[in-house]
Design an enzyme around this catalytic site. Structure first.
Site, mmCIF file in Angstrom:
data_model
loop_
_atom_site.group_PDB
_atom_site.id
_atom_site.type_symbol
_atom_site.label_atom_id
_atom_site.label_comp_id
_atom_site.label_asym_id
_atom_site.label_seq_id
_atom_site.Cartn_x
_atom_site.Cartn_y
_atom_site.Cartn_z
ATOM 1 N N ASP A 262 0.828 -1.299 -0.018
ATOM 2 C CA ASP A 262 -0.141 0.068 -0.098
ATOM 3 C C ASP A 262 0.852 1.315 0.051
ATOM 4 O O ASP A 262 1.761 1.349 0.686
ATOM 5 C CB ASP A 262 -0.882 -0.159 1.282
ATOM 6 C CG ASP A 262 -1.759 1.068 1.379
ATOM 7 O OD1 ASP A 262 -2.970 1.111 0.707
ATOM 8 O OD2 ASP A 262 -1.496 1.982 2.110
ATOM 9 N N LEU A 263 0.716 2.245 -0.996
ATOM 10 C CA LEU A 263 1.596 3.474 -0.993
ATOM 11 C C LEU A 263 1.313 4.181 0.208
ATOM 12 O O LEU A 263 0.055 4.294 0.466
ATOM 13 C CB LEU A 263 1.251 4.236 -2.330
ATOM 14 C CG LEU A 263 1.788 3.515 -3.592
ATOM 15 C CD1 LEU A 263 1.254 4.259 -4.795
ATOM 16 C CD2 LEU A 263 3.288 3.525 -3.566
ATOM 17 N N ASP A 305 -4.670 2.306 -4.371
ATOM 18 C CA ASP A 305 -2.927 2.220 -4.235
ATOM 19 C C ASP A 305 -2.613 0.877 -3.777
ATOM 20 O O ASP A 305 -1.576 1.152 -3.160
ATOM 21 C CB ASP A 305 -2.525 3.576 -3.473
ATOM 22 C CG ASP A 305 -3.008 3.605 -1.922
ATOM 23 O OD1 ASP A 305 -4.259 2.833 -1.903
ATOM 24 O OD2 ASP A 305 -2.448 4.021 -1.086
#
Length: 381
Positions: A262-263, A305
């Site tokens: 996950d960014l 994301d």
């Protein structure tokens, strides 16, 4: 009308019908033409259709008496030769974009090579009536090859093989199935063109091209069905199918691993730098993942994301090595000149038939481990 002309026209009409069906399918399935490869593929179909039409017309007017037919013969053959390099150039651009989707087309040497070749072909065609370079019409308006026609056909074969060169160089960046589908396009017409050069009157190049287009069309459709539009990674439905296959193969001696990523601060990137920068961050992250994993591994955008990587291994050591490569690649990608910084929280796990039971349980476990990592990183700041 001679039988050979009728046969050639029938082949051309059959080829055009196939291209029309493929083109209609591309338009219907991509009404808004969001995919660049779909737009390029549609241009490829239009360009091939145009060349086939002018080739058919050239056979219809060949040997017909009168000044009007003579003018028509020259105009049609000029247009035929002027357009003949266009499909090859478009396919070269298509392959270049397919294998390097994140680079702007105009920054590629292959884009400008395609343009230069198309312009060169057009110049040869326009000058041909003056010098008879590629063709000339005798007093009875009968077409015959010019002194440079053989060179022109060989050059077509060489230029046509350029996409194969690009595919071989970038083979590791695309799935094996796509590689074999795409490489047939430059190979089949080139063989047909060489045979056509030595057997005058045969019609091999463009039928072979149409068959190759059909094979490439299958690749285009598969790519759109299986892939995430923005990042070029596999999509969520493909992930489910792939993981299902991996679960079926799992036993006491073989399993697989998953990485969920996950960014960090993705919402902040969108709010501060704009959604275009957010899209670029996702594209860049997808490129990092593809570069960091092995060819046998599977990269998918799970949503927003979040990415999931499925690793064909049950080794913790291998998983940790790949995670280290991902972190190193993100660090190397960051610079003071960029508006945002790439970092990510990563959860990793080895699939267990006993504890995970099914895909949803495994993904839920990966998700929990990822958010534990994110919470740990936040607490250390």
């Amino acid at each position: 009308m001679p039988l050979v002309t009728l046969l050639r026209i029938e082949i051309d009409l059959f080829s055009l019908a196939i291209l029309a069906i493929i083109g209609a399918s591309v338009i219907i399935r991509n009404r808004y033409h969001r995919f660049m490869d779909s737009r390029l593929f549609l241009l490829l179909i239009i360009s091939i259709s145009s060349v086939i039409i002018f080739e058919g017309l050239s056979w219809i007017v060949d040997g017909k008496p009168g000044a009007a037919m003579r003018i028509a013969g020259y105009v049609i053959n000029i247009l035929f030769y002027a357009l003949i390099f266009t499909p090859m150039g478009i396919y070269l651009i298509y392959v270049d974009h397919f294998t390097a989707p994140n680079r702007p087309l105009v920054l590629s040497i292959y884009f400008w090579t395609a343009i230069a070749v198309a312009v060169m072909g057009a110049l040869f065609a326009v000058l041909s009536p003056i010098r008879g370079l590629l063709f000339h019409l005798d007093g009875k308006n009968i077409y015959s090859r010019g002194p440079l026609n053989g060179f022109f056909n060989i050059l077509m074969a060489v230029i046509g093989l350029l996409p194969a060169y690009v595919l071989v160089r970038r083979r590791k960046t695309i799935p094996s199935a796509s590689f074999f589908n795409l490489i047939l396009y430059p190979i089949m017409p080139s063989i047909g063109g060489i045979l056509q050069q030595f057997v005058y009157g045969t019609n091999l190049f463009w039928p072979a091209t149409v068959i190759a287009v059909f094979i490439t069309f299958i690749n285009v459709q598969n790519r759109q069905i299986d892939s995430d539009y923005l990042t070029g990674t596999f999509n969520r439905s493909s992930l489910q199918e792939y993981m299902g296959a991996m679960v079926r193969k799992t036993n006491e001696k073989r399993t697989f691993a998953g990485i969920m990523l996950d960014l960090d601060n993705f919402k902040l990137i969108n709010d501060k730098c704009g959604h275009r920068a957010g899209d670029q961050a996702l594209i860049e992250m997808a490129g990092i993942l593809h570069a960091s994993v092995r060819k046998t591994d599977f990269v998918a955008r799970y949503g927003g994301d979040e990415f999931i990587v499925i690793l064909d291994t049950g080794s913790d050591i291998v998983v940790n090595e790949i995670i280290d490569r991902i972190h190193a690649a993100m660090k190397a990608a960051n610079s003071a000149e960029k508006d945002y910084t790439l970092s990510a929280s990563i959860g990793r796990a080895i699939f267990s038939l006993e504890s995970d039971r099914n895909l949803d349980t495994f993904i839920h476990r990966l998700d929990g481990l990822m958010y534990m990592e994110k919470a740990r990183l936040v607490s250390t700041i």
